[in-house]
Design an enzyme around this catalytic site. Structure first.
Site, PDB file in Angstrom:
ATOM      1  N   ILE A  86       0.846  -1.209   0.000  1.00  0.00           N
ATOM      2  CA  ILE A  86       0.000   0.000   0.000  1.00  0.00           C
ATOM      3  C   ILE A  86       0.876   1.253   0.000  1.00  0.00           C
ATOM      4  O   ILE A  86       0.625   2.211  -0.748  1.00  0.00           O
ATOM      5  CB  ILE A  86      -0.973  -0.022   1.200  1.00  0.00           C
ATOM      6  CG1 ILE A  86      -1.818  -1.307   1.140  1.00  0.00           C
ATOM      7  CG2 ILE A  86      -1.875   1.209   1.182  1.00  0.00           C
ATOM      8  CD1 ILE A  86      -2.749  -1.517   2.323  1.00  0.00           C
TER       9      ILE A  86
ATOM     10  N   ASP B  82      12.189   2.604   4.831  1.00  0.00           N
ATOM     11  CA  ASP B  82      11.741   1.211   4.828  1.00  0.00           C
ATOM     12  C   ASP B  82      12.942   0.323   5.154  1.00  0.00           C
ATOM     13  O   ASP B  82      14.053   0.587   4.685  1.00  0.00           O
ATOM     14  CB  ASP B  82      11.191   0.857   3.432  1.00  0.00           C
ATOM     15  CG  ASP B  82      10.295  -0.371   3.429  1.00  0.00           C
ATOM     16  OD1 ASP B  82       9.135  -0.238   3.021  1.00  0.00           O
ATOM     17  OD2 ASP B  82      10.764  -1.468   3.827  1.00  0.00           O
ATOM     18  N   ASN B  83      12.715  -0.726   5.931  1.00  0.00           N
ATOM     19  CA  ASN B  83      13.839  -1.624   6.243  1.00  0.00           C
ATOM     20  C   ASN B  83      13.948  -2.772   5.236  1.00  0.00           C
ATOM     21  O   ASN B  83      14.831  -3.617   5.348  1.00  0.00           O
ATOM     22  CB  ASN B  83      13.752  -2.170   7.675  1.00  0.00           C
ATOM     23  CG  ASN B  83      12.533  -3.045   7.890  1.00  0.00           C
ATOM     24  OD1 ASN B  83      11.820  -3.361   6.939  1.00  0.00           O
ATOM     25  ND2 ASN B  83      12.299  -3.438   9.126  1.00  0.00           N
ATOM     26  N   LEU B  84      13.039  -2.802   4.270  1.00  0.00           N
ATOM     27  CA  LEU B  84      13.014  -3.829   3.216  1.00  0.00           C
ATOM     28  C   LEU B  84      12.870  -5.244   3.790  1.00  0.00           C
ATOM     29  O   LEU B  84      13.218  -6.211   3.116  1.00  0.00           O
ATOM     30  CB  LEU B  84      14.252  -3.738   2.303  1.00  0.00           C
ATOM     31  CG  LEU B  84      14.394  -2.419   1.530  1.00  0.00           C
ATOM     32  CD1 LEU B  84      15.642  -2.453   0.634  1.00  0.00           C
ATOM     33  CD2 LEU B  84      13.167  -2.125   0.667  1.00  0.00           C
TER      34      LEU B  84
ATOM     35  N   ASN C 138       4.096  -4.626  11.161  1.00  0.00           N
ATOM     36  CA  ASN C 138       3.761  -6.042  11.027  1.00  0.00           C
ATOM     37  C   ASN C 138       2.256  -6.088  10.825  1.00  0.00           C
ATOM     38  O   ASN C 138       1.520  -5.407  11.554  1.00  0.00           O
ATOM     39  CB  ASN C 138       4.152  -6.796  12.293  1.00  0.00           C
ATOM     40  CG  ASN C 138       5.642  -6.667  12.577  1.00  0.00           C
ATOM     41  OD1 ASN C 138       6.457  -6.918  11.700  1.00  0.00           O
ATOM     42  ND2 ASN C 138       6.000  -6.257  13.785  1.00  0.00           N
TER      43      ASN C 138
ATOM     44  N   THR D  28      -6.992  -0.336  10.600  1.00  0.00           N
ATOM     45  CA  THR D  28      -7.485  -1.631  10.112  1.00  0.00           C
ATOM     46  C   THR D  28      -8.924  -1.947  10.502  1.00  0.00           C
ATOM     47  O   THR D  28      -9.400  -1.506  11.559  1.00  0.00           O
ATOM     48  CB  THR D  28      -6.580  -2.759  10.669  1.00  0.00           C
ATOM     49  OG1 THR D  28      -7.133  -4.014  10.316  1.00  0.00           O
ATOM     50  CG2 THR D  28      -6.459  -2.706  12.181  1.00  0.00           C
TER      51      THR D  28
ATOM     52  N   TYR E 286      -2.654  -7.591  16.576  1.00  0.00           N
ATOM     53  CA  TYR E 286      -2.436  -6.667  15.452  1.00  0.00           C
ATOM     54  C   TYR E 286      -3.422  -5.492  15.531  1.00  0.00           C
ATOM     55  O   TYR E 286      -3.025  -4.317  15.517  1.00  0.00           O
ATOM     56  CB  TYR E 286      -2.582  -7.415  14.121  1.00  0.00           C
ATOM     57  CG  TYR E 286      -2.714  -6.489  12.941  1.00  0.00           C
ATOM     58  CD1 TYR E 286      -1.676  -5.629  12.588  1.00  0.00           C
ATOM     59  CD2 TYR E 286      -3.886  -6.449  12.178  1.00  0.00           C
ATOM     60  CE1 TYR E 286      -1.801  -4.755  11.519  1.00  0.00           C
ATOM     61  CE2 TYR E 286      -4.019  -5.588  11.108  1.00  0.00           C
ATOM     62  CZ  TYR E 286      -2.980  -4.743  10.778  1.00  0.00           C
ATOM     63  OH  TYR E 286      -3.110  -3.873   9.728  1.00  0.00           O
TER      64      TYR E 286
ATOM     65  N   LEU F   9      -5.953 -13.637  -0.143  1.00  0.00           N
ATOM     66  CA  LEU F   9      -6.789 -14.445  -1.043  1.00  0.00           C
ATOM     67  C   LEU F   9      -6.544 -14.156  -2.528  1.00  0.00           C
ATOM     68  O   LEU F   9      -6.308 -15.083  -3.303  1.00  0.00           O
ATOM     69  CB  LEU F   9      -8.274 -14.216  -0.694  1.00  0.00           C
ATOM     70  CG  LEU F   9      -9.253 -14.976  -1.563  1.00  0.00           C
ATOM     71  CD1 LEU F   9      -9.085 -16.480  -1.390  1.00  0.00           C
ATOM     72  CD2 LEU F   9     -10.691 -14.557  -1.262  1.00  0.00           C
TER      73      LEU F   9
ATOM     74  N   ASP G 223     -11.099 -15.445  11.902  1.00  0.00           N
ATOM     75  CA  ASP G 223     -11.816 -14.822  10.785  1.00  0.00           C
ATOM     76  C   ASP G 223     -13.280 -14.572  11.153  1.00  0.00           C
ATOM     77  O   ASP G 223     -14.040 -15.527  11.350  1.00  0.00           O
ATOM     78  CB  ASP G 223     -11.814 -15.761   9.562  1.00  0.00           C
ATOM     79  CG  ASP G 223     -10.653 -15.500   8.622  1.00  0.00           C
ATOM     80  OD1 ASP G 223     -10.077 -14.399   8.661  1.00  0.00           O
ATOM     81  OD2 ASP G 223     -10.334 -16.413   7.836  1.00  0.00           O
TER      82      ASP G 223
HETATM   83  N1  UDP Z   1      -8.934 -16.955   2.457  1.00  0.00           N
HETATM   84  C1  UDP Z   1      -9.130 -18.241   2.009  1.00  0.00           C
HETATM   85  N2  UDP Z   1      -8.062 -18.934   1.509  1.00  0.00           N
HETATM   86  C2  UDP Z   1      -6.800 -18.390   1.425  1.00  0.00           C
HETATM   87  C3  UDP Z   1      -6.620 -17.056   1.871  1.00  0.00           C
HETATM   88  C4  UDP Z   1      -7.695 -16.364   2.386  1.00  0.00           C
HETATM   89  O1  UDP Z   1     -10.241 -18.770   2.066  1.00  0.00           O
HETATM   90  O2  UDP Z   1      -5.863 -19.075   0.977  1.00  0.00           O
HETATM   91  C5  UDP Z   1     -10.084 -16.188   2.990  1.00  0.00           C
HETATM   92  C6  UDP Z   1      -9.897 -15.688   4.418  1.00  0.00           C
HETATM   93  O3  UDP Z   1     -10.342 -16.668   5.334  1.00  0.00           O
HETATM   94  C7  UDP Z   1     -10.778 -14.440   4.424  1.00  0.00           C
HETATM   95  C8  UDP Z   1     -10.694 -13.925   2.975  1.00  0.00           C
HETATM   96  O4  UDP Z   1     -10.226 -15.031   2.211  1.00  0.00           O
HETATM   97  O5  UDP Z   1     -12.112 -14.786   4.673  1.00  0.00           O
HETATM   98  C9  UDP Z   1      -9.733 -12.776   2.819  1.00  0.00           C
HETATM   99  O6  UDP Z   1      -8.505 -13.139   3.447  1.00  0.00           O
HETATM  100  P1  UDP Z   1      -7.181 -12.292   3.310  1.00  0.00           P
HETATM  101  O7  UDP Z   1      -6.115 -13.046   4.036  1.00  0.00           O
HETATM  102  O8  UDP Z   1      -6.942 -11.953   1.877  1.00  0.00           O
HETATM  103  O9  UDP Z   1      -7.509 -10.916   4.048  1.00  0.00           O
HETATM  104  P2  UDP Z   1      -8.030 -10.642   5.547  1.00  0.00           P
HETATM  105  O10 UDP Z   1      -9.533 -10.688   5.479  1.00  0.00           O
HETATM  106  O11 UDP Z   1      -7.441 -11.666   6.446  1.00  0.00           O
HETATM  107  O12 UDP Z   1      -7.535  -9.258   5.819  1.00  0.00           O
END
Ligand code: UDP
Length: 325
Positions: free
Chosen positions: A12, A31-33, A76, A117, A141, A188, A281
């Site tokens: 971002i 940035d620390n890369l 992080n 977030t 987080y 995802l 989640d």
């Molecule tokens: N997800 C999934 N399989 C994956 C990665 C993510 O089903 O390999 C799901 C995850 O459970 C969430 C949605 O996709 O419901 C988005 O996940 P992501 O990690 O991209 O973003 P987050 O919502 O954690 O910020």
């Protein structure tokens, strides 16, 4: 204006830097890369490699550059990891943010934008989630971001610092030159596109028994360029006072809808198998961004999931190994 962008080599931060430079601002990237990529840093940005844990290093940046505003992305950012290693989050994220703030205040810099977030809203009572929603961080987080929001609000009251905390929902998509490249990848859309590129066999869907229409989690995917625009608008309006904004498209899409959209965009069958839930989640997270729309006139250029996935696909196709050559 000269803007210090911490984490400007990350996903971002690099896209926001690109947009700042396109709109005529000067950018210094710090940035620390550790997670970012040198190739993502805009060629017209000044670059300083350093770690926010090192107060002297960040203080020197303010000494050497006449910074007028800070955008703080370096962090992080993984919810799952934060549950495993809480001190990396409520510890390092907070300490590093404080070092940055101390250096900024010490040099009289009073404009600050914080990447925050949707993980502040673990038990939402209303959907879509607006800024009046009760804050319940869902992980160390989320807690680290909330602590930084609270600290900023004290500096607003006591030191006249003006800040905006932008609570991103699911950042996605790419510009022509900058996209999402994490190692290991856990998000995802990049994972789904890696399947389409033949780099993974299938996508594992985390849970098929959520109380949603198709049983998979629903998220609000927002294009990273629309996030960038929100930062520019928020910075431009800071002199009128500090504020917090929830940032999403206002539309929710399930994991299976994302996979289906990627199939349509890429023409690849993208096999998906339902696996166990991923701890932490929530079933549904959708933002209400009415406040930033009405106060700053922000409107997403990419409200459609298909367009978001299309831009991500174009970037992944042209960078099949991410930023690595
Ligand atoms: N997800 C999934 N399989 C994956 C990665 C993510 O089903 O390999 C799901 C995850 O459970 C969430 C949605 O996709 O419901 C988005 O996940 P992501 O990690 O991209 O973003 P987050 O919502 O954690 O910020």
């Amino acid at each position: 204006m000269k803007i210090l962008v911490t984490g400007g080599a990350g996903y971002i931060g690099s896209v926001v830097s690109e947009h700042l430079i396109q709109s005529g601002e000067e950018v210094v990237v710090f940035d620390n890369l550790s997670q970012g990529h040198m190739e993502a840093v805009h060629p017209r940005a000044a670059f300083v490699r350093g770690d926010l844990a090192d107060f002297a290093a960040i203080d020197r940046v303010f000494e050497e550059h006449s910074v007028e505003a800070v955008m703080h992305f370096a962090s992080n950012t993984l919810v799952g990891e934060s549950v495993q290693f809480p001190l990396k989050y409520v510890g390092d994220n907070v300490t590093n943010g404080l070092n940055l703030l101390r250096a900024a205040i010490g040099h009289g810099v009073k404009r600050f934008i914080l990447s925050s977030t949707a993980n502040l809203f673990d038990q939402p009572e209303r959907m879509p989630i607006d800024e009046a929603e009760r804050i319940v961080p869902g992980s160390p987080y989320g807690e680290s971001k909330y602590i930084l929001e609270r600290i900023l609000s004290w500096f607003d009251r006591l030191e006249g610092l003006r800040y905006a905390a932008l609570r991103y929902f699911n950042a996605a998509g790419a510009t022509s030159h900058r996209g999402e490249d994490h190692l290991p990848e856990s998000h995802l859309i990049p994972i789904v596109l890696q399947v389409a590129l033949g780099q993974r066999e299938k996508v594992q869907v985390f849970g098929g028994d959520y109380p949603t229409a198709d049983g998979t989690c629903v998220r609000d995917y927002i294009h990273v360029a629309d996030l960038a625009q929100a930062h520019i608008l928020a910075l431009g309006d800071l002199d009128r006072g500090s504020r917090v904004y929830n940032l999403g498209n206002g539309n929710g899409f399930s994991v299976l809808q994302v996979v289906q959209t990627a199939r349509e965009v890429t023409g690849h069958p993208i096999p998906a198998v339902i696996g166990p839930r991923r701890p932490g989640d929530p079933a549904v997270l959708i933002a209400s961004s009415e406040r930033i729309r009405s106060e700053l006139g922000w409107a997403p250029k990419y409200p459609k999931l298909r367009d978001i996935v299309q831009t991500a696909w174009e970037w992944h196709r042209s960078h099949p190994n991410g930023y690595c050559k």
